[in-house]
Design a protein around this motif. Structure first.
Motif, PDB file in Angstrom:
ATOM      1  N   GLY B 177       0.818  -1.220   0.000  1.00 34.51           N
ATOM      2  CA  GLY B 177       0.000   0.000   0.000  1.00 34.51           C
ATOM      3  C   GLY B 177       0.849   1.266   0.000  1.00 34.51           C
ATOM      4  N   LEU B 178       1.986   1.217   0.699  1.00 30.56           N
ATOM      5  CA  LEU B 178       2.844   2.401   0.755  1.00 30.56           C
ATOM      6  C   LEU B 178       3.484   2.665  -0.598  1.00 30.56           C
ATOM      7  N   ASP B 180       2.160   1.802  -3.497  1.00 28.41           N
ATOM      8  CA  ASP B 180       1.102   2.342  -4.339  1.00 28.41           C
ATOM      9  C   ASP B 180       0.861   3.820  -4.029  1.00 28.41           C
ATOM     10  N   ALA B 181       0.934   4.161  -2.760  1.00 30.02           N
ATOM     11  CA  ALA B 181       0.717   5.560  -2.375  1.00 30.02           C
ATOM     12  C   ALA B 181       1.724   6.461  -3.079  1.00 30.02           C
ATOM     13  N   VAL B 182       2.985   6.030  -3.127  1.00 32.93           N
ATOM     14  CA  VAL B 182       4.000   6.849  -3.788  1.00 32.93           C
ATOM     15  C   VAL B 182       3.760   6.888  -5.296  1.00 32.93           C
ATOM     16  N   ARG B 183       3.328   5.760  -5.872  1.00 31.41           N
ATOM     17  CA  ARG B 183       3.023   5.766  -7.309  1.00 31.41           C
ATOM     18  C   ARG B 183       1.900   6.751  -7.604  1.00 31.41           C
ATOM     19  N   LEU B 184       0.901   6.804  -6.709  1.00 29.30           N
ATOM     20  CA  LEU B 184      -0.216   7.718  -6.918  1.00 29.30           C
ATOM     21  C   LEU B 184       0.222   9.181  -6.845  1.00 29.30           C
ATOM     22  N   MET B 185       1.293   9.422  -6.088  1.00 24.46           N
ATOM     23  CA  MET B 185       1.792  10.802  -6.002  1.00 24.46           C
ATOM     24  C   MET B 185       2.646  11.135  -7.221  1.00 24.46           C
ATOM     25  N   GLY B 186       2.751  10.200  -8.133  1.00 21.69           N
ATOM     26  CA  GLY B 186       3.554  10.448  -9.326  1.00 21.69           C
ATOM     27  C   GLY B 186       5.010  10.058  -9.153  1.00 21.69           C
ATOM     28  N   GLY B 187       5.309   9.283  -8.112  1.00 19.00           N
ATOM     29  CA  GLY B 187       6.697   8.897  -7.870  1.00 19.00           C
ATOM     30  C   GLY B 187       7.136   7.749  -8.762  1.00 19.00           C
TER      31      GLY B 187
END
Lengths: 254, 283
Positions: B177-178, B180-187
């Protein structure tokens, strides 16, 4: 109004051993810019899968999602996604968690800090900037997630039962806060929930999903804003809508 | 160290009830004090029993006695034997530990980011890990001679596997989940590696670093026992050959002091990195 998100024939199949499990079949949805759409469905109806597809986290088996007319192939920064579970970095304090999206987009430290402090104030967490997530209560962690989602000034917010794990009182508070933050922001919201009351309280429009993402009901909610949950509950209009939704959910399960 | 173990109570507006506590010195430090007192009492008791029993119940030529060990340490300190040999061993331990843990941590990160390569290599790594490192000593003598290099490498090999395996486990346990969270921020992959995987795997890596300390000592001392004319391992075998049990025990004391110091240093690092963790999860 123009269509912002256009979902056509979306299907997602997960592979387990030699069988494919269909989570979502032929799902269609059009979302107008600036609207608040709630997707209502029982658990296991493919709501979360639908949002994961909309956010670009996973790719569909078939079908397309277009945003501003261009297909979504991966996560984008204009679309923010608040997941069911907390995904705050446990080793970062509140302020640094909220700053994270800006850190990744490369904003200068001073701007990051100012913006984070502003959001901390707006979600009512002043005084907790230096706390780590595990030192906060569940409701406060949700507020931090909310602030982190809003910090990049996204156009569109996807929310997957964001308040599901909270007690009723806190949920009401946070729903009110979400509406306050959303109003006049011009943002588009797709909000997934299994709670009829929540769907009616928040949405301009409610889409009820049956099994595997079959659309059972798609209805504009014309209740006047601002909506007060306590007054709403006894209004005849609301009661009728509630009954209609209950009926739709029951139909969707068959 | 923070003593906060529960979430702060909040009112509906989200403000915490922060209350200043008036705690006496004993309330704040009492537990630590009593634990340390018990430790000191325990070691003092053991030494006293040993001292009294040696010569009456045990034969001191086998068990020596604390006063003899102390005398030996004072002697060695005076003639420089202690420092010369300790310095040699300390260098071997520190170099071996640094080399092994740097290699293990690095490879742990690299290999877990290449899952297919890792799957191919996994059985071979486990096979190498299973080899008793003592058995490598003769080979290392052939390869690297009997100077310090051989002991450093023996210590490094032992440390390497422990740090590698723990780091790899730490990386693999990172919450999806963490990421994915960074991917969602465009990382991108770089942001994921630096902002999620690295901090999240710190716990596993530190476990490896902590577990590896005694093994660095074992590697170095074994190397010295097998072939050497310097170092604490040599001092042990030399003393034993002369039936000097006081000398053997004196060397063991020095070794445990070195281990304690290294433990303390890694503990400091752990404390610095694990500030975000709940108090009860820290060691």
């Amino acid at each position: 109004m123009s269509t912002l998100l256009d979902v056509q024939g979306l299907t997602k199949q997960f592979v387990k051993d030699d069988t494919g499990i269909v989570a979502l079949r032929d799902f269609n949805l059009q979302v107008e810019k600036g609207s608040f759409v709630t997707i209502l469905g029982r658990s296991g109806c493919g709501k979360s899968t639908a949002l994961n597809l909309l956010s670009g986290l996973i790719r569909p088996t078939s079908g397309t999602v277009t945003y501003h007319g261009s297909p979504i192939t991966g996560p984008r920064t204009e679309i923010s996604y608040l997941t069911q579970s907390d995904t705050l970095m446990p080793w970062r304090d509140v302020r640094r968690n909220i700053e994270m999206p800006m850190e990744i987009s490369g904003a200068p430290a001073q701007e990051r800090r100012a913006r984070a402090m502003d959001l901390i104030e707006r979600v009512g967490l002043t005084g907790f900037e230096r706390h780590y997530p595990r030192e906060l209560s569940g409701g406060m962690r949700r507020r931090v997630s909310l602030a982190r989602m809003l910090v990049g000034d996204p156009e569109t917010l996807l929310m997957d039962e964001p308040f599901g794990a909270l007690d009723a009182q806190l949920r009401t508070d946070l729903q009110a806060e979400l509406l306050r933050l959303w109003q006049d922001s011009g943002q588009t919201v797709v909000f997934v929930t299994h709670d009829i009351e929540e769907a009616l309280l928040l949405g301009d429009r409610v889409v009820v999903l049956g099994l595997r993402g079959r659309c059972v009901l798609d209805r504009e909610i014309d209740l006047p804003r601002p909506r007060d949950p306590d007054e709403l509950r006894v209004e005849s209009n609301f009661v009728a809508l509630h009954r209609e939704m209950t009926e739709a959910l029951r139909k969707g399960a068959r | 160290m923070s003593t906060m173990t529960e979430s702060p109570k909040t009112d509906s507006a989200g403000r915490a009830d922060v209350v200043a506590l008036q705690r006496s010195w004993w309330e704040r430090n009492g537990r630590t004090t009593s634990i340390w007192s018990a430790r000191i009492a325990l070691i003092a008791g053991l030494i006293a029993v040993w001292q009294l029993a040696a010569g009456r119940i045990f034969d001191p030529s086998f068990t020596s006695r604390p006063s003899d060990i102390w005398t030996r340490l004072v002697e060695w300190n005076a003639d420089g034997t202690l420092w010369m040999h300790s310095w040699i061993t300390l260098q071997e331990v520190v170099y071996g530990y640094a080399l092994g843990s740097a290699g293990g941590a690095l490879l742990g990160f690299v290999l877990t980011s290449l899952p297919t390569v890792y799957r191919v290599l996994d059985p071979f790594i486990m096979a190498l890990y299973a080899i008793p490192k003592v058995a490598l000593a003769p080979l290392f003598i052939v390869w690297f001679g009997i100077e310090m290099d051989m002991k450093i490498l023996l210590a490094a090999v032992t440390v390497f596997f422990l740090v590698f395996l723990n780091t790899a486990a730490g990386v693999r346990e990172v919450d999806r989940g963490l990421i994915d969270a960074v991917r969602l921020m465009g990382g991108g992959p770089r942001d994921i590696a630096l902002k999620v995987v690295l901090p999240a795997s710190m716990t596993g890596m530190l476990t490896g670093l902590k577990v590896a300390i005694p093994y660095a000592l074992i590697g170095a001392v074994i190397g010295e026992l097998v072939a050497s004319n310097r170092g604490l391992g040599y001092l042990i075998s030399n003393s034993a050959a002369q039936f000097d049990t006081a000398g053997v025990f004196a060397t063991l004391v020095v070794l445990s002091v070195i281990a304690a110091i290294l433990n303390f240093l890694v503990g400091l690092l752990d404390h610095r990195v694990s500030r975000w963790k709940p108090a009860e999860a820290r060691t």
